[in-house]
Design a protein around this motif. Structure first.
Motif, PDB file in Angstrom:
ATOM      1  N   ASP A 117     -51.629  -1.694   8.088  1.00  0.00           N
ATOM      2  CA  ASP A 117     -51.161  -0.367   7.690  1.00  0.00           C
ATOM      3  C   ASP A 117     -50.295   0.330   8.738  1.00  0.00           C
ATOM      4  OD1 ASP A 117     -52.453  -0.602   5.285  1.00  0.00           O
ATOM      5  OD2 ASP A 117     -54.251   0.443   5.951  1.00  0.00           O
ATOM      6  N   VAL A 118     -50.160  -0.270   9.897  1.00  0.00           N
ATOM      7  CA  VAL A 118     -49.392   0.370  10.966  1.00  0.00           C
ATOM      8  C   VAL A 118     -47.952   0.605  10.530  1.00  0.00           C
ATOM      9  CG1 VAL A 118     -48.526   0.111  13.325  1.00  0.00           C
ATOM     10  CG2 VAL A 118     -50.858  -0.525  12.799  1.00  0.00           C
ATOM     11  N   GLY A 119     -47.354  -0.354   9.878  1.00  0.00           N
ATOM     12  CA  GLY A 119     -45.980  -0.207   9.417  1.00  0.00           C
ATOM     13  C   GLY A 119     -45.820   0.916   8.413  1.00  0.00           C
ATOM     14  N   LYS A 120     -46.831   1.103   7.560  1.00  0.00           N
ATOM     15  CA  LYS A 120     -46.777   2.182   6.578  1.00  0.00           C
ATOM     16  C   LYS A 120     -46.862   3.543   7.257  1.00  0.00           C
ATOM     17  CE  LYS A 120     -48.894  -0.625   3.025  1.00  0.00           C
ATOM     18  NZ  LYS A 120     -50.093  -0.866   2.222  1.00  0.00           N
ATOM     19  N   VAL A 121     -47.683   3.637   8.301  1.00  0.00           N
ATOM     20  CA  VAL A 121     -47.824   4.904   9.022  1.00  0.00           C
ATOM     21  C   VAL A 121     -46.554   5.209   9.813  1.00  0.00           C
ATOM     22  CG1 VAL A 121     -49.115   6.098  10.840  1.00  0.00           C
ATOM     23  CG2 VAL A 121     -50.329   4.753   9.133  1.00  0.00           C
ATOM     24  N   ILE A 122     -45.938   4.198  10.371  1.00  0.00           N
ATOM     25  CA  ILE A 122     -44.709   4.410  11.134  1.00  0.00           C
ATOM     26  C   ILE A 122     -43.556   4.737  10.194  1.00  0.00           C
ATOM     27  CG2 ILE A 122     -42.996   3.296  12.609  1.00  0.00           C
ATOM     28  CD1 ILE A 122     -45.356   1.792  13.907  1.00  0.00           C
ATOM     29  N   GLY A 123     -43.452   4.016   9.086  1.00  0.00           N
ATOM     30  CA  GLY A 123     -42.403   4.296   8.103  1.00  0.00           C
ATOM     31  C   GLY A 123     -41.051   3.747   8.522  1.00  0.00           C
ATOM     32  N   ARG A 124     -40.075   3.937   7.651  1.00  0.00           N
ATOM     33  CA  ARG A 124     -38.722   3.451   7.936  1.00  0.00           C
ATOM     34  C   ARG A 124     -38.111   4.239   9.072  1.00  0.00           C
ATOM     35  NH1 ARG A 124     -35.407   1.641   2.724  1.00  0.00           N
ATOM     36  NH2 ARG A 124     -37.083   0.526   1.690  1.00  0.00           N
ATOM     37  N   GLN A 125     -37.611   3.537  10.038  1.00  0.00           N
ATOM     38  CA  GLN A 125     -36.968   4.142  11.210  1.00  0.00           C
ATOM     39  C   GLN A 125     -37.900   5.129  11.916  1.00  0.00           C
ATOM     40  OE1 GLN A 125     -33.740   3.274  12.240  1.00  0.00           O
ATOM     41  NE2 GLN A 125     -33.917   1.725  10.637  1.00  0.00           N
ATOM     42  N   GLY A 126     -39.217   5.020  11.694  1.00  0.00           N
ATOM     43  CA  GLY A 126     -40.178   5.888  12.351  1.00  0.00           C
ATOM     44  C   GLY A 126     -40.243   7.298  11.783  1.00  0.00           C
ATOM     45  N   ARG A 127     -39.729   7.482  10.587  1.00  0.00           N
ATOM     46  CA  ARG A 127     -39.650   8.832  10.011  1.00  0.00           C
ATOM     47  C   ARG A 127     -41.028   9.426   9.720  1.00  0.00           C
ATOM     48  NH1 ARG A 127     -34.963   6.872   6.375  1.00  0.00           N
ATOM     49  NH2 ARG A 127     -33.181   7.389   7.658  1.00  0.00           N
ATOM     50  N   VAL A 128     -41.935   8.634   9.186  1.00  0.00           N
ATOM     51  CA  VAL A 128     -43.255   9.147   8.818  1.00  0.00           C
ATOM     52  C   VAL A 128     -44.027   9.565  10.062  1.00  0.00           C
ATOM     53  CG1 VAL A 128     -45.471   8.572   7.750  1.00  0.00           C
ATOM     54  CG2 VAL A 128     -43.350   7.823   6.681  1.00  0.00           C
ATOM     55  N   VAL A 129     -44.081   8.702  11.069  1.00  0.00           N
ATOM     56  CA  VAL A 129     -44.823   9.034  12.277  1.00  0.00           C
ATOM     57  C   VAL A 129     -44.168  10.195  13.022  1.00  0.00           C
ATOM     58  CG1 VAL A 129     -43.761   7.421  13.921  1.00  0.00           C
ATOM     59  CG2 VAL A 129     -46.165   8.020  14.144  1.00  0.00           C
ATOM     60  N   ARG A 130     -42.863  10.291  12.969  1.00  0.00           N
ATOM     61  CA  ARG A 130     -42.165  11.417  13.606  1.00  0.00           C
ATOM     62  C   ARG A 130     -42.549  12.733  12.928  1.00  0.00           C
ATOM     63  NH1 ARG A 130     -36.548  10.712  12.700  1.00  0.00           N
ATOM     64  NH2 ARG A 130     -36.914   8.684  13.612  1.00  0.00           N
ATOM     65  N   ALA A 131     -42.627  12.711  11.590  1.00  0.00           N
ATOM     66  CA  ALA A 131     -43.023  13.906  10.845  1.00  0.00           C
ATOM     67  C   ALA A 131     -44.473  14.279  11.149  1.00  0.00           C
ATOM     68  CB  ALA A 131     -42.840  13.679   9.354  1.00  0.00           C
TER      69      ALA A 131
END
Length: 66
Positions: free
Chosen positions: A30-44
């Motif tokens: 699930d790490v990739g899902k939390v990070i998201g594309r280009q790190g957008r999800v984790v940045r938010a």
């Protein structure tokens, strides 16, 4: 240190001096899902955590642990 269970994942709150660190423990898949594309999800998520910390006069950080 306080912990909470969030949908099978674990959220841990650690006070480190003047900084509050929230560690989000997720399954390795699930790490990739939390990070998201280009790190957008984790940045938010980090922006929200910082804003909430500022609102309560604390410096808060989010770490994602896989």
């Amino acid at each position: 240190m306080r912990e909470a269970l969030v949908a099978g994942n674990r959220l841990e709150r650690v006070a480190d001096g003047d900084v509050v660190v929230l560690r989000l423990h997720v399954a390795p898949g699930d790490v990739g899902k939390v990070i998201g594309r280009q790190g957008r999800v984790v940045r938010a998520l980090r922006t929200i955590v910082r804003a909430a910390g500022a609102r309560s006069d604390e410096r808060a950080m989010l770490e994602v642990v896989g």
